[in-house]
Design an enzyme around this catalytic site. Structure first.
Site, PDB file in Angstrom:
ATOM      1  CD  GLN A 139       0.465  -0.218   9.214  1.00  0.00           C
ATOM      2  OE1 GLN A 139       0.221  -1.178   8.498  1.00  0.00           O
ATOM      3  NE2 GLN A 139      -0.210   0.922   9.112  1.00  0.00           N
ATOM      4  CE  LYS A 146      -2.133  -2.472   5.738  1.00  0.00           C
ATOM      5  NZ  LYS A 146      -1.113  -1.448   6.018  1.00  0.00           N
ATOM      6  CG  ASP A 156       1.950   0.281   0.875  1.00  0.00           C
ATOM      7  OD1 ASP A 156       0.751  -0.054   0.736  1.00  0.00           O
ATOM      8  OD2 ASP A 156       2.507   0.408   1.980  1.00  0.00           O
TER       9      ASP A 156
END
Ligand code: NAP
Length: 302
Positions: A98, A54, A121
């Site tokens: 995460q 990422k 997200d």
């Protein structure tokens, strides 16, 4: 008939190029770039490799990327305080925690503490609600479903009035993509059916699908005879079915991956199909970048 391959790896490159150009234009005009922070608690190797990818992608498109690594024994209160810090940091447009988090931390509490306007997200209940309402309300579609929609649209598939059948009703794939495809608007406006373990006669539903999206996590669940000739098949499933020596280093073993659709037979019936790997997989991080860029654009009002 051999189906057209919908290559996520190629579409990813196309989208990352578009993002890079837009980031440069915004930097030239407004003097700012999107900021993305990735919070990693502990050192789980799989999580570390996702975070690294990422961060690498964020760097490639010109973002200001911050990797914040925290010890595995960080307290829930300290993690909440860290999120609060980034919620109030003007240079940060996207906050990513995460998962999985260590057992002593409540995932839900942490994710719900992220400012919904920085929740790139798209999992915060406010963003789930915005997705359901659709139209101008939608801010951050969750990344995998957003990637699926891009694959469908960019492969040239007509969605307006199409019969879309989604296999799976998870909160991260099935439910959001079903909602997105039924919205009134471009790249959607479809008639949507959602299949799950309570569905009677899966085959009859799948056979109607102009666009079949499969996200069950069961290898070869969808049989070739369930596919309507010419249909667009999006296989989201990633199933590890064994190991094989790596091409790069034959002394190293790598996972053999299989989707939820019997690809070799399905490609002879479908009009277009995503491979596994290389189909939906590359799209998730790409859409995370797109959401982070969107977050900055919302803030700048452009
Ligand atoms: P999940 O949370 O396990 O949900 C699976 C869904 O499929 C559930 O709704 C389940 O129904 C349904 N299902 C399972 N077996 C079924 C069967 N035999 N018949 C009908 N429905 C069935 O899975 P997920 O998180 O959505 O992930 C699905 C797959 O996509 C996994 O292989 C995952 O690795 C992959 N995935 C890939 C990406 C990516 O490439 N970027 C991202 C996310 C997920 P019930 O609700 O009735 O149990």
């Amino acid at each position: 008939m051999t189906a057209k391959l919908i290559k996520g790896t190629e579409i990813r490159e196309e989208i990352l190029e578009e993002i890079t150009k837009e980031v440069k234009n915004i930097k030239d005009k407004h003097g700012v770039v999107p900021g993305l922070v990735t919070i990693l608690v502990g050192a789980n190797p799989a999580s570390l490799s996702y975070v690294t990818l990422k961060i690498k992608t964020a760097h490639r498109v010109g973002f200001n990327e911050v990797q914040d690594s925290q010890p595995v024994d960080i307290s829930e209160a300290d993690l909440l305080a860290l999120i609060d810090k980034y919620n109030n940091d003007d240079a940060i447009n996207g906050i990513l925690v995460q998962l999985p988090l260590p057992g002593h931390i409540d995932d839900k509490k942490i994710l719900n503490a992220i400012d919904p306007d920085k929740d790139v997200d798209g999992f915060h209940p406010i963003n789930v609600g915005r997705l359901m309402i659709g139209g101008d309300e939608l801010k951050f579609p969750p990344c995998t479903p957003a990637g699926i929609q891009e694959l469908i649209v960019r492969s040239g598939m007509e969605t307006n009035g199409a019969e879309v059948v989604v296999v799976g009703r998870s909160n991260i794939v099935g439910k959001p993509i079903a909602n997105m495809m039924l919205q009134k608007g471009a790249g959607a406006n479809s008639t949507v059916t959602v299949i799950h373990t309570g569905t009677k006669d899966m085959a009859s539903h799948c056979k109607r699908a102009d666009i079949l999206i499969v996200a069950a996590g069961v290898p070869d669940l969808v049989k070739p005879e369930w596919i309507k000739p010419g249909a667009c098949v999006i296989d989201v499933g990633v199933n590890r079915v064994g190991e094989k020596p790596s091409k790069k280093d034959p002394n190293k073993m790598v996972a053999i991956l299989k989707g939820d659709v019997d690809f070799d037979k399905a490609k002879e019936i479908a009009g277009s199909i995503t491979p596994v790997p290389g189909g939906v997989g590359p799209m998730t991080i790409t859409m995370l970048m797109k959401n982070t860029l969107k977050s900055l654009k919302f803030k700048l009002g452009i």
